[in-house]
Design a protein around this motif. Structure first.
Motif, PDB file in Angstrom:
ATOM      1  N   ALA A 159      46.492  71.608 123.662  1.00  0.00           N
ATOM      2  CA  ALA A 159      47.265  71.000 124.503  1.00  0.00           C
ATOM      3  C   ALA A 159      48.027  71.891 123.989  1.00  0.00           C
ATOM      4  O   ALA A 159      48.594  72.493 125.704  1.00  0.00           O
ATOM      5  N   ALA A 160      48.189  72.645 123.126  1.00  0.00           N
ATOM      6  CA  ALA A 160      49.053  73.793 122.965  1.00  0.00           C
ATOM      7  C   ALA A 160      49.110  74.428 124.097  1.00  0.00           C
ATOM      8  O   ALA A 160      50.388  75.483 124.693  1.00  0.00           O
ATOM      9  N   ARG A 214      59.435  76.596 127.795  1.00  0.00           N
ATOM     10  CA  ARG A 214      59.911  75.311 129.246  1.00  0.00           C
ATOM     11  C   ARG A 214      58.942  74.361 128.605  1.00  0.00           C
ATOM     12  O   ARG A 214      59.420  73.659 128.661  1.00  0.00           O
ATOM     13  N   ALA A 215      57.881  75.294 127.447  1.00  0.00           N
ATOM     14  CA  ALA A 215      57.181  73.796 126.923  1.00  0.00           C
ATOM     15  C   ALA A 215      57.882  73.556 125.707  1.00  0.00           C
ATOM     16  O   ALA A 215      58.523  73.334 125.134  1.00  0.00           O
ATOM     17  N   THR A 216      57.461  72.046 125.914  1.00  0.00           N
ATOM     18  CA  THR A 216      58.132  70.607 124.801  1.00  0.00           C
ATOM     19  C   THR A 216      56.774  70.268 124.242  1.00  0.00           C
ATOM     20  O   THR A 216      55.555  70.286 124.631  1.00  0.00           O
ATOM     21  N   ILE A 217      57.561  70.148 123.317  1.00  0.00           N
ATOM     22  CA  ILE A 217      56.402  69.150 121.952  1.00  0.00           C
ATOM     23  C   ILE A 217      56.382  67.444 122.443  1.00  0.00           C
ATOM     24  O   ILE A 217      54.719  67.404 122.782  1.00  0.00           O
ATOM     25  N   SER A 230      57.439  71.441 113.759  1.00  0.00           N
ATOM     26  CA  SER A 230      58.513  72.206 114.579  1.00  0.00           C
ATOM     27  C   SER A 230      57.821  73.244 116.205  1.00  0.00           C
ATOM     28  O   SER A 230      57.236  72.986 115.898  1.00  0.00           O
ATOM     29  N   LYS A 231      58.767  73.098 116.966  1.00  0.00           N
ATOM     30  CA  LYS A 231      57.863  74.137 117.894  1.00  0.00           C
ATOM     31  C   LYS A 231      57.152  75.011 117.675  1.00  0.00           C
ATOM     32  O   LYS A 231      56.449  75.871 118.184  1.00  0.00           O
ATOM     33  N   GLU A 232      58.314  76.329 117.013  1.00  0.00           N
ATOM     34  CA  GLU A 232      57.286  77.228 116.399  1.00  0.00           C
ATOM     35  C   GLU A 232      56.532  76.903 115.641  1.00  0.00           C
ATOM     36  O   GLU A 232      55.641  78.147 115.575  1.00  0.00           O
ATOM     37  N   GLY A 233      56.484  75.900 114.297  1.00  0.00           N
ATOM     38  CA  GLY A 233      54.881  75.914 113.718  1.00  0.00           C
ATOM     39  C   GLY A 233      53.890  75.913 114.449  1.00  0.00           C
ATOM     40  O   GLY A 233      53.035  76.795 114.603  1.00  0.00           O
ATOM     41  N   LEU A 234      54.277  75.128 115.923  1.00  0.00           N
ATOM     42  CA  LEU A 234      53.050  74.486 116.688  1.00  0.00           C
ATOM     43  C   LEU A 234      52.671  76.014 117.570  1.00  0.00           C
ATOM     44  O   LEU A 234      51.401  76.684 117.367  1.00  0.00           O
TER      45      LEU A 234
END
Length: 189
Positions: free
Chosen positions: A19-20, A31-34, A54-58
Motif C-alpha cells: 500500500a505504501a 502528500r501520502a499519509t499514514i 514513522s512515515k520516514e521509517g515506512l
C-alpha cells in the motif's frame, strides 16, 4: 512437507509495504499519509506506526529496491548500453516504487540519499565489473545514472509528451548509444 504458514505479522507488513509503495507512487512522499496508506492496506493507522515507527521509517522500508541488473560482464561489450536502457525501461514501466522514489527524491533529502545509495551501490558495482579502467568506473556509472534518471524523470514524472508517448524501442534506440559511450568510450583527457 508443507511450507510453514505465513505469520500474520508478515502478511500485515507486506500489505503495508504494498500500500505504501502504491500511495507514494501515486501521491509522492509529501502528500501520502499514514492514514491513507493504512486505509489502502485495510488496517488501523496505529499498526503502520507499530511496524515502521514513522512515515520516514515506512518510506525507507518501502524504498528498499533491488535494481535486478543483468550481469553486464556476460554481455557483448558493444551491447551493454542497449541492455541497460532496456532493463531500466522495463523496471520503470513495471514498478511504481522507482517512480515514487524518483518523485520524492526531488524534494526529500532522505529519498535523495536512498536513490544515490541504490544507484551508487548497485549500478556502480555492475559498471565496475565491465570497464577496462577501474579508475573511471564511478564516473561512468554516474553518467549512466544521469541518463537513466533523466529519462525516467522526463517520461514518468514530468511526462513530457514526446518522451512519455514514445515507444520503449524508440527510446532505447535514442538513448542506448549515449549510455554505451559512457560505458566503453574513451575517457576525456
Amino acid at each position: 512437507m508443507t511450507a510453514p504458514p505465513t505469520r500474520r505479522s508478515d502478511a500485515t507488513r507486506a500489505a503495508i509495504l504494498r500500500a505504501a509503495r502504491e500511495r507514494f507512487a501515486a501521491d509522492g512522499y509529501e502528500r501520502a499519509t499514514i492514514r491513507a496508506i493504512a486505509a489502502d492496506a485495510r488496517i488501523d493507522p496505529s499498526m503502520v506506526m507499530r511496524y515502521y515507527g514513522s512515515k520516514e521509517g515506512l518510506f525507507a522500508a518501502a524504498a528498499e529496491f533491488d535494481l535486478r541488473l543483468p550481469e553486464l560482464a556476460d554481455l557483448p561489450a558493444d551491447r551493454i548500453g542497449e541492455a541497460l536502457v532496456r532493463h531500466f525501461l522495463d523496471r520503470w514501466e513495471g514498478d511504481g516504487t522507482l517512480v515514487a522514489l524518483l518523485r520524492t527524491a526531488s524534494t526529500n533529502p532522505g529519498a535523495a540519499e536512498r536513490m544515490r545509495t541504490i544507484f551508487a551501490d548497485q549500478l556502480g558495482a555492475a559498471v565496475a565489473r565491465t570497464v577496462a579502467d577501474p579508475a573511471t568506473a564511478a564516473r561512468r556509472a554516474g553518467l549512466v545514472a544521469s541518463q537513466i534518471l533523466g529519462l525516467a524523470f522526463t517520461r514518468y514524472v514530468v511526462r513530457l509528451p514526446p518522451v512519455a508517448d514514445a515507444d520503449p524501442a524508440e527510446l532505447i534506440a535514442w538513448v542506448a548509444p549515449t549510455v554505451q559511450r559512457y560505458l566503453t568510450g574513451p575517457a576525456p583527457r
